[in-house]
Design a protein around this motif. Structure first.
Motif, PDB file in Angstrom:
ATOM      1  N   ILE A  96     -26.660  35.317  19.984  1.00  0.00           N
ATOM      2  CA  ILE A  96     -25.400  35.350  19.234  1.00  0.00           C
ATOM      3  C   ILE A  96     -24.880  33.934  19.027  1.00  0.00           C
ATOM      4  O   ILE A  96     -24.415  33.581  17.942  1.00  0.00           O
ATOM      5  N   LEU A  97     -25.000  33.115  20.054  1.00  0.00           N
ATOM      6  CA  LEU A  97     -24.593  31.711  19.950  1.00  0.00           C
ATOM      7  C   LEU A  97     -25.405  30.984  18.877  1.00  0.00           C
ATOM      8  O   LEU A  97     -24.846  30.235  18.061  1.00  0.00           O
ATOM      9  N   LEU A  98     -26.702  31.219  18.855  1.00  0.00           N
ATOM     10  CA  LEU A  98     -27.553  30.630  17.807  1.00  0.00           C
ATOM     11  C   LEU A  98     -27.136  31.108  16.422  1.00  0.00           C
ATOM     12  O   LEU A  98     -27.177  30.352  15.454  1.00  0.00           O
ATOM     13  N   SER A  99     -26.742  32.371  16.325  1.00  0.00           N
ATOM     14  CA  SER A  99     -26.294  32.917  15.043  1.00  0.00           C
ATOM     15  C   SER A  99     -25.043  32.214  14.556  1.00  0.00           C
ATOM     16  O   SER A  99     -24.898  31.942  13.360  1.00  0.00           O
ATOM     17  N   VAL A 100     -24.146  31.911  15.463  1.00  0.00           N
ATOM     18  CA  VAL A 100     -22.928  31.177  15.102  1.00  0.00           C
ATOM     19  C   VAL A 100     -23.297  29.787  14.606  1.00  0.00           C
ATOM     20  O   VAL A 100     -22.751  29.307  13.604  1.00  0.00           O
ATOM     21  N   LEU A 101     -24.247  29.165  15.280  1.00  0.00           N
ATOM     22  CA  LEU A 101     -24.664  27.811  14.896  1.00  0.00           C
ATOM     23  C   LEU A 101     -25.355  27.765  13.530  1.00  0.00           C
ATOM     24  O   LEU A 101     -25.414  26.706  12.911  1.00  0.00           O
ATOM     25  N   THR A 102     -25.871  28.896  13.084  1.00  0.00           N
ATOM     26  CA  THR A 102     -26.502  28.959  11.761  1.00  0.00           C
ATOM     27  C   THR A 102     -25.523  29.448  10.698  1.00  0.00           C
ATOM     28  O   THR A 102     -25.936  29.962   9.669  1.00  0.00           O
ATOM     29  N   CYS A 103     -24.236  29.290  10.990  1.00  0.00           N
ATOM     30  CA  CYS A 103     -23.170  29.727  10.072  1.00  0.00           C
ATOM     31  C   CYS A 103     -23.248  31.224   9.777  1.00  0.00           C
ATOM     32  O   CYS A 103     -22.930  31.670   8.675  1.00  0.00           O
ATOM     33  N   GLY A 104     -23.699  31.988  10.738  1.00  0.00           N
ATOM     34  CA  GLY A 104     -23.726  33.439  10.610  1.00  0.00           C
ATOM     35  C   GLY A 104     -25.004  34.016  10.040  1.00  0.00           C
ATOM     36  O   GLY A 104     -25.208  35.225  10.105  1.00  0.00           O
ATOM     37  N   ILE A 105     -25.874  33.183   9.499  1.00  0.00           N
ATOM     38  CA  ILE A 105     -27.114  33.696   8.900  1.00  0.00           C
ATOM     39  C   ILE A 105     -27.986  34.375   9.949  1.00  0.00           C
ATOM     40  O   ILE A 105     -28.633  35.389   9.684  1.00  0.00           O
ATOM     41  N   GLY A 106     -27.976  33.848  11.151  1.00  0.00           N
ATOM     42  CA  GLY A 106     -28.770  34.436  12.227  1.00  0.00           C
ATOM     43  C   GLY A 106     -28.394  35.866  12.554  1.00  0.00           C
ATOM     44  O   GLY A 106     -29.218  36.637  13.052  1.00  0.00           O
TER      45      GLY A 106
END
Length: 189
Positions: free
Chosen positions: A155-165
Motif C-alpha cells: 500500500i505504501l508503494l502504491s502511494v509512492l506511485t501516485c496511486g497507480i499501484g
C-alpha cells in the motif's frame, strides 16, 4: 511458513496472466468509489452494490480467468440486500472508529467476509451475511488483521506511485481475502 504467506502466494498464482484485466476492473471500481466520496449519501447507498460487484468480478477472474466487466454492476440486481449490507457495515465500522480506533478495527475484521458470503450465496440477505461473517470470524479476527498488515508495504508503494499501484495491489489484496474466506468456509483455498 505462515498461513497468511500461503494465502498471498496463492493469490499471486491465481492472478498470474490476468493482472491487466483485474487492473482495468479495479480502475473502474476505484474510480467510481473515489467519485462517490464527494457525496456521502450517494456513497453510502452505492457502496454495497459496488463492493459486491467487485468481489463477484474478482472471484470470477480468480476462478475462471474470464474478464467480465459486467459483473462489477451485478450488485444492483440485488440492490436491497447489497445496500443494507453496505450501509450497516459502514455504520458499524464508523461507530467503532468513533468510539476508538481499536473497536472499529475489530468490527471491520468481524464483518469483513460479508460480501464474499453474499457472492457465494445468492439467496442470503444482507443482515444474514453480516451475522454469518461475524460468527465466522470469531477467533480469526487477529489472523485476518495480520493478513491486512502484510499488505502495508504494498500500500505504501502504491502511494509512492501516485496511486497507480493500487490498480494491482487492490486485486492482490482482494484475491488473498477471498482465499482467507474460502479457507474459513470450506477449509481450503
Amino acid at each position: 511458513m505462515g498461513e497468511n504467506v500461503l494465502l498471498m502466494r496463492r493469490a499471486k498464482q491465481q492472478l498470474s496472466g490476468i493482472w491487466m484485466n483485474v487492473a482495468i476492473g479495479s480502475l473502474i471500481y476505484l474510480a467510481i468509489l473515489c467519485l462517490l466520496e464527494y457525496t456521502v449519501v450517494i456513497g453510502l447507498v452505492l457502496y454495497g452494490p459496488l463492493t459486491f460487484g467487485y468481489y463477484l468480478y474478482m472471484a470470477c477472474n480468480v476462478d475462471t480467468k474470464q474478464n467480465n466487466l459486467n459483473l462489477l454492476f451485478k450488485g444492483f440486481e440485488r440492490f436491497v440486500d447489497t445496500f443494507v449490507a453496505g450501509l450497516l457495515y459502514s455504520i458499524f465500522v464508523g461507530l467503532g472508529l468513533i468510539l476508538l480506533i481499536v473497536p472499529g478495527i475489530i468490527v471491520a475484521c468481524g464483518l469483513s467476509m460479508t460480501f464474499f458470503i453474499m457472492v457465494d450465496d445468492p439467496n442470503i440477505s444482507g443482515t444474514d451475511a453480516l451475522n454469518l461473517s461475524w460468527n465466522m470470524m470469531k477467533g480469526h479476527k487477529w489472523e485476518f488483521f495480520c493478513l491486512n498488515l502484510r499488505f502495508f508495504g504494498w500500500i505504501l508503494l502504491s502511494v509512492l506511485t501516485c496511486g497507480i499501484g493500487y490498480l494491482f495491489v487492490v486485486p492482490y489484496i482482494t484475491a488473498a481475502f477471498l482465499n482467507f474466506y474460502r479457507k474459513l468456509r470450506y477449509g481450503t483455498f
